[in-house]
Design an enzyme around this catalytic site. Structure first.
Site, PDB file in Angstrom:
ATOM      1  N   HIS A 263      40.297  26.874   2.533  1.00  0.00           N
ATOM      2  CA  HIS A 263      40.810  27.038   3.904  1.00  0.00           C
ATOM      3  C   HIS A 263      40.412  28.413   4.444  1.00  0.00           C
ATOM      4  O   HIS A 263      40.378  29.387   3.700  1.00  0.00           O
ATOM      5  CB  HIS A 263      42.331  26.873   3.882  1.00  0.00           C
ATOM      6  CG  HIS A 263      42.951  26.872   5.231  1.00  0.00           C
ATOM      7  ND1 HIS A 263      43.206  28.027   5.929  1.00  0.00           N
ATOM      8  CD2 HIS A 263      43.356  25.847   6.021  1.00  0.00           C
ATOM      9  CE1 HIS A 263      43.742  27.707   7.099  1.00  0.00           C
ATOM     10  NE2 HIS A 263      43.843  26.397   7.180  1.00  0.00           N
TER      11      HIS A 263
ATOM     12  N   ASP B 299      45.780  19.935  11.503  1.00  0.00           N
ATOM     13  CA  ASP B 299      45.982  21.388  11.491  1.00  0.00           C
ATOM     14  C   ASP B 299      47.273  21.774  12.201  1.00  0.00           C
ATOM     15  O   ASP B 299      47.343  22.789  12.896  1.00  0.00           O
ATOM     16  CB  ASP B 299      44.778  22.135  12.085  1.00  0.00           C
ATOM     17  CG  ASP B 299      44.579  23.528  11.466  1.00  0.00           C
ATOM     18  OD1 ASP B 299      45.403  23.928  10.611  1.00  0.00           O
ATOM     19  OD2 ASP B 299      43.614  24.209  11.845  1.00  0.00           O
TER      20      ASP B 299
HETATM   21 MN    MN Z   1      44.569  25.255   8.950  1.00  0.00          MN
END
Ligand code: MN
Length: 335
Positions: free
Chosen positions: A175, A298
């Site tokens: 990430h 997200d």
């Molecule tokens: Mn993220």
């Protein structure tokens, strides 16, 4: 159609306290300091975001239902425990977060799955945490927020982490976070260190370090997940292969067993996180095929409903849509 979202953030109270402590002292990494002045600052907008991050109970599930998401694969938000200087404390905070995450997954197994946090500051303990996450906690992968104090997973000290991830068949979600200290200076101006640009440059660099270092010759079954439509790399693969071949010809680098793009196409899976734009999705599907793209919302940084609406409406054949929506995530994470 079932929808699984695979890059969905949460935070623990103990991690927020550790961040506050770091940011109030003088030891904070320069990139993390910038984050502390923006998205971690205690403003009303950020406080609302924090409330959403802190909730992995019934309210989160209600939100998912209204957004049209059936299951969220949760993970500690960036930069996680990786900004701590004290490795033991980082390991402890990761374990506490993983325990909380596992409890949420046990309470709502039809709606939650989880990626374990680890502290690369102590690679041996991180490797043991991957085993614990797999066998005792029932988590389905690992999430690492790119660099740890400027160090990258291709460096030899991190081998135990890659070994454990491969042995336990735990994909590593790489990430983004702000660029590492050696990169940061050029990204300080104009807010470029942030998710506008710097996050993707940092995480795509990390992925390229793994590829070009021959990591996948040593760990051929290691699986890496990249968010944000592969952080730009699907667009670059042709150029990367072309110039890699030249570098090998002129004796600039040692050849790998395979072309760089072959590792990308074999060892990487990407997610849509933050993209609701058809051209980038089409390019990614053209390059990677239908089995290597997964949906991610997200949450809470992006509009999850907009992500779901895009997935439903974008021009795709229904078999591919189902792969992106849930089938690929079920395969990759064993859900
Ligand atoms: Mn993220």
């Amino acid at each position: 159609m079932r929808i699984i979202a695979v890059e969905e953030a949460f935070v623990t109270q103990s991690l927020v306290e550790a961040w506050d402590e770091i940011l109030s002292g003088s030891e904070a990494e320069p990139g993390f300091r910038l984050m502390g002045n923006s998205i971690l600052a205690k403003t009303p907008i950020n406080q609302a975001l924090h409330g959403r991050l802190a909730d992995i109970g019934p309210n989160r599930i209600s939100q998912m239902k209204s957004d049209g998401i059936d299951m969220a694969v949760l993970s500690i938000t960036s930069p996680g425990v990786q900004v701590l200087r004290d490795a033991d404390r980082a390991c402890h905070l990761a374990a506490v977060a993983n325990d909380e995450l596992a409890a949420a997954v046990r309470a709502h197994p039809e709606h939650f799955a989880g990626l374990a946090a680890v502290a690369p500051q102590d690679p041996e303990q991180a490797a043991r945490e991957i085993e614990r996450a797999r066998h005792r906690l029932g988590l389905c992968g690992v999430l690492i927020n790119s660099h740890t104090h400027g160090h990258y997973l291709d460096e030899p000290q991190f081998q135990p982490i890659l070994e454990a991830a491969q042995t336990e068949a735990m994909p590593i979600y790489l990430h983004p976070r702000e660029p590492g200290p050696a990169m940061l200076e050029a990204y300080r101006d104009h807010g470029l260190y942030f998710a506008t640009w710097g996050f993707s440059m940092e995480s795509s660099l990390h992925a390229m370090r793994l590829i070009m270092s021959g990591t996948f010759d040593r760990f051929p079954r290691l699986r890496i997940v990249l968010g944000h439509m592969g952080e730009g790399l699907p667009f670059w693969l042709h150029r990367i292969d072309n110039r890699y071949a030249l570098q090998v010809r002129i004796g600039g680098i040692k050849p790998l067993q395979r072309m760089p793009s072959e590792y990308f196409l074999e060892n990487f899976v990407i997610t849509t996180a933050g993209f609701t734009s058809a051209p980038e999705l089409r390019l990614s599907l053209d390059v990677l095929g239908p089995n290597r793209v997964m949906f991610a919302a997200d949450y809470p940084y992006e509009d999850a409903k907009a992500g779901v609406d895009f997935l439903h409406s974008v021009d795709l054949d229904e078999a591919t849509r189902a792969r992106i929506a849930h089938l690929n995530a079920e395969t990759v994470f064993g859900l």
